[in-house]
Enzyme design. Structure first.
Site, PDB file in Angstrom:
ATOM      1  N   LYS A 113       8.875  26.166  20.694  1.00 20.13           N
ATOM      2  CA  LYS A 113       7.311  26.398  20.074  1.00 20.13           C
ATOM      3  C   LYS A 113       7.304  26.080  18.394  1.00 20.13           C
ATOM      4  O   LYS A 113       6.061  25.609  17.876  1.00 20.13           O
ATOM      5  CB  LYS A 113       6.580  27.656  20.291  1.00 20.13           C
ATOM      6  CG  LYS A 113       7.077  28.247  21.660  1.00 20.13           C
ATOM      7  CD  LYS A 113       5.906  27.594  22.592  1.00 20.13           C
ATOM      8  CE  LYS A 113       5.667  27.830  23.888  1.00 20.13           C
ATOM      9  NZ  LYS A 113       6.709  28.247  24.939  1.00 20.13           N
TER      10      LYS A 113
HETATM   11  C1  PLP Z   1       6.780  27.719  26.427  1.00 18.57           C
HETATM   12  C2  PLP Z   1       8.018  27.605  26.853  1.00 18.57           C
HETATM   13  C3  PLP Z   1       8.247  26.896  27.938  1.00 18.57           C
HETATM   14  C4  PLP Z   1       7.029  26.180  28.622  1.00 18.57           C
HETATM   15  O1  PLP Z   1       6.540  25.444  27.966  1.00 18.57           O
HETATM   16  P1  PLP Z   1       5.082  24.812  28.490  1.00 18.57           P
HETATM   17  O2  PLP Z   1       4.610  23.910  27.364  1.00 18.57           O
HETATM   18  O3  PLP Z   1       4.290  25.848  28.543  1.00 18.57           O
HETATM   19  O4  PLP Z   1       5.091  23.941  29.660  1.00 18.57           O
HETATM   20  C5  PLP Z   1       9.503  26.560  28.220  1.00 18.57           C
HETATM   21  N1  PLP Z   1      10.674  27.181  27.942  1.00 18.57           N
HETATM   22  C6  PLP Z   1      10.232  28.083  26.764  1.00 18.57           C
HETATM   23  C7  PLP Z   1      11.741  28.630  26.054  1.00 18.57           C
HETATM   24  C8  PLP Z   1       9.187  28.280  26.077  1.00 18.57           C
HETATM   25  O5  PLP Z   1       9.113  29.030  25.296  1.00 18.57           O
END
Ligand code: PLP
Length: 498
Positions: A113
């Site tokens: 993120k």
């Molecule tokens: C948010 C997240 C995901 C999923 O990603 P999306 O973009 O919502 O599909 C997968 N792994 C981790 C560690 C995340 O924080």
């Protein structure tokens, strides 16, 4: 470039307005009205460029109402050595001739993120200046764990912005929770919600559509925006690393310039994989996308059957950031696949709301099948692949990355594909240390997550990520709790609105 709604229900807006608004006020999500294309020569040429240079090029194509200087400022403020521990920003680890792990967790909060949330606050601040906004912006975030901390770090102490995080009380790991509740900053607020992530996300989305409530907040000098991947400002920066990873493969001689690769993404809200799809539409040579789910396998079922059906139990898994049944960005993907058929999208999402499912037609299903495959990993498979990779390559992956890798391996077992494949590593293993230790070492005796960090380090010799080190020694600053009905009351209380 202008942005349009996936539900054909709003005027065209500029990039800065799309980022400022977060989502379409009448429901629906903003997407660019056309996708810019890069030539193969330009894409291959990225192999001589830094991450920052690639970032500038991609952002300029989409943010046409931002100046070159603004984009440069944002890129340099986000993607530097202080925020990301490796010079290449997103290192690519080769496991074998097919499997390349893209480490997207070198940022300050140890999850992917950060890739978007380190730059988005700069883009949003600039957007606020451009649209001459008089109100302060309140960022509302529903988080399954990782977005919350990444958004808090990105937005803390940014002038003119308040940020409120809602996380499911029982749905995040102890480490994730500690990361959030220890955050400093005068503008940061964290609320535990009794419920699961879908409850959180639905309640927050409801607020974006609640005219009366928004009016009330506006009278007190605030407008809402979002830092979830419903916001275009979250998705756009994620396109960059797919080009950077491809450039890395070309530079290292792992693939011929122009060769097709696969991309496997552990998926929750469909944001990360959708950014990869955009890269493909811009010209990135991709053979297949593997959309990998955990046991909440709504998406892999959808990609297999063409039916999106949320009539099922919500499961708590070892990859909690993907414990989601309603994947927001699928709407954007379907809008693209149908050739921007907003009426069709409205119909499907009305079905979803009324009947908890919708079914797409054969023609669109075939179009999706050409490039997408859905796979999922059970809890046992997830843990087993962590152990296997550690044994075979002395390399430690987290539970989400394990889902992506297992999904890829199942795809290869079914369809036999030998192309080089990028597997997104979305979190550092220490962020989900208890499950990772269980995978490596069998039963975990300790219940103390911080002791578990040390045990995992002893066992594997892998350094603990700076984002989770010493968290237990920092005092918690946030202790709000509410149920989904009380979210509006909580927001008013935080903003001191009557
Ligand atoms: C948010 C997240 C995901 C999923 O990603 P999306 O973009 O919502 O599909 C997968 N792994 C981790 C560690 C995340 O924080």
């Amino acid at each position: 470039m202008k942005y349009i709604s996936t539900r054909d229900n709003y005027k065209k807006v500029s990039a800065s307005e799309a980022i400022r608004l977060g989502m379409v006020p009448e429901g629906g999500l903003f997407v660019p009205e056309a996708i810019p294309e890069l030539s193969l020569a330009e894409i291959n040429n990225f192999s001589n460029k830094s991450y920052q240079e690639i970032a500038k090029k991609i952002l300029q194509l989409f943010l046409t109402d931002y100046s070159e200087q603004e984009i440069e400022t944002a890129v340099n403020a986000a993607y530097n050595q202080e925020n990301f521990s490796e010079t290449e920003i997103v290192p690519l680890k080769k496991l074998n001739e097919q499997e390349y792990i893209l480490e997207l967790w070198q940022g300050p909060t140890a999850a992917f993120k950060d890739m978007a949330l380190q730059i988005m606050p700069h883009l949003l601040s600039q957007a606020i200046d451009k649209v001459d906004l008089e109100e302060d912006v309140v960022i509302l975030v529903a988080t399954s764990g990782d977005t919350g901390k990444a958004a808090l770090e990105g937005f803390k102490d940014v002038p003119g912005i308040e940020i409120i995080i809602f996380y499911p009380d029982e749905g995040v790991s102890e480490i994730q929770k500690r990361q959030m509740v220890t955050t400093s900053g005068d503008n940061t607020h964290v609320v535990a919600v009794e419920g699961n992530f879908d409850d959180c996300q639905n309640s927050v989305k409801d607020i974006f559509g609640d005219k009366e409530f928004k009016e009330k907040i506006k009278e007190s000098g605030y407008v809402f925006s979002s830092a979830n991947s419903i916001n275009w400002g979250r998705l756009l920066p994620q396109i960059i690393y797919y080009f950077a990873a491809y450039a890395n493969l070309v530079r290292e001689g792992e693939i011929e310039a122009g060769a097709e690769i696969n991309i496997s993404v552990p998926t929750g809200n469909f944001g990360n994989i959708f950014a990869a799809y955009y890269a493909y539409r811009m010209g990135l040579p991709v053979d297949k996308f593997i959309c990998a789910s955990n046991e909440n396998n709504v998406l892999s079922d959808f990609l297999t059957t063409g039916i999106y059906d949320i009539n099922r139990d919500f499961k708590k898994t070892v990859s909690p950031s993907m414990d989601i049944l309603i994947s927001s960005n699928l709407e954007r993907f379907l809008f693209e696949i149908t050739g921007h058929d907003g009426e069709q999208i409205k119909e499907w999402y009305a079905d979803l709301k009324e009947k908890n499912h919708f079914e797409i037609d054969t023609q669109n299903k075939i179009a999706i099948d050409e490039i997408f495959v859905g796979e999922y990993a059970t809890e046992e498979e997830t843990l087993a692949v962590i152990k296997e990779v550690f044994k075979d390559y002395d390399y430690l992956i987290d539970t989400h990355t394990a889902v992506g890798l297992k999904g890829y391996r199942k795809f290869v077992a079914n369809e036999g594909n030998e192309k080089e494949t990028i597997i997104d590593s979305t979190a550092n293993p220490y962020k989900f240390a208890d499950a990772v230790l269980e995978a490596i070492d069998g039963v975990v005796e300790s219940e103390d997550e911080f002791e578990i960090l040390e045990l995992l380090k002893e066992k594997t010799g892998v350094e603990i990520h700076r984002a989770v080190k010493g968290l237990n020694q920092i005092e918690a600053r946030h202790d709000r709790v509410c149920n989904t009905e009380e979210i509006r009351v909580e927001i008013k209380d935080i903003l001191k609105v009557k």
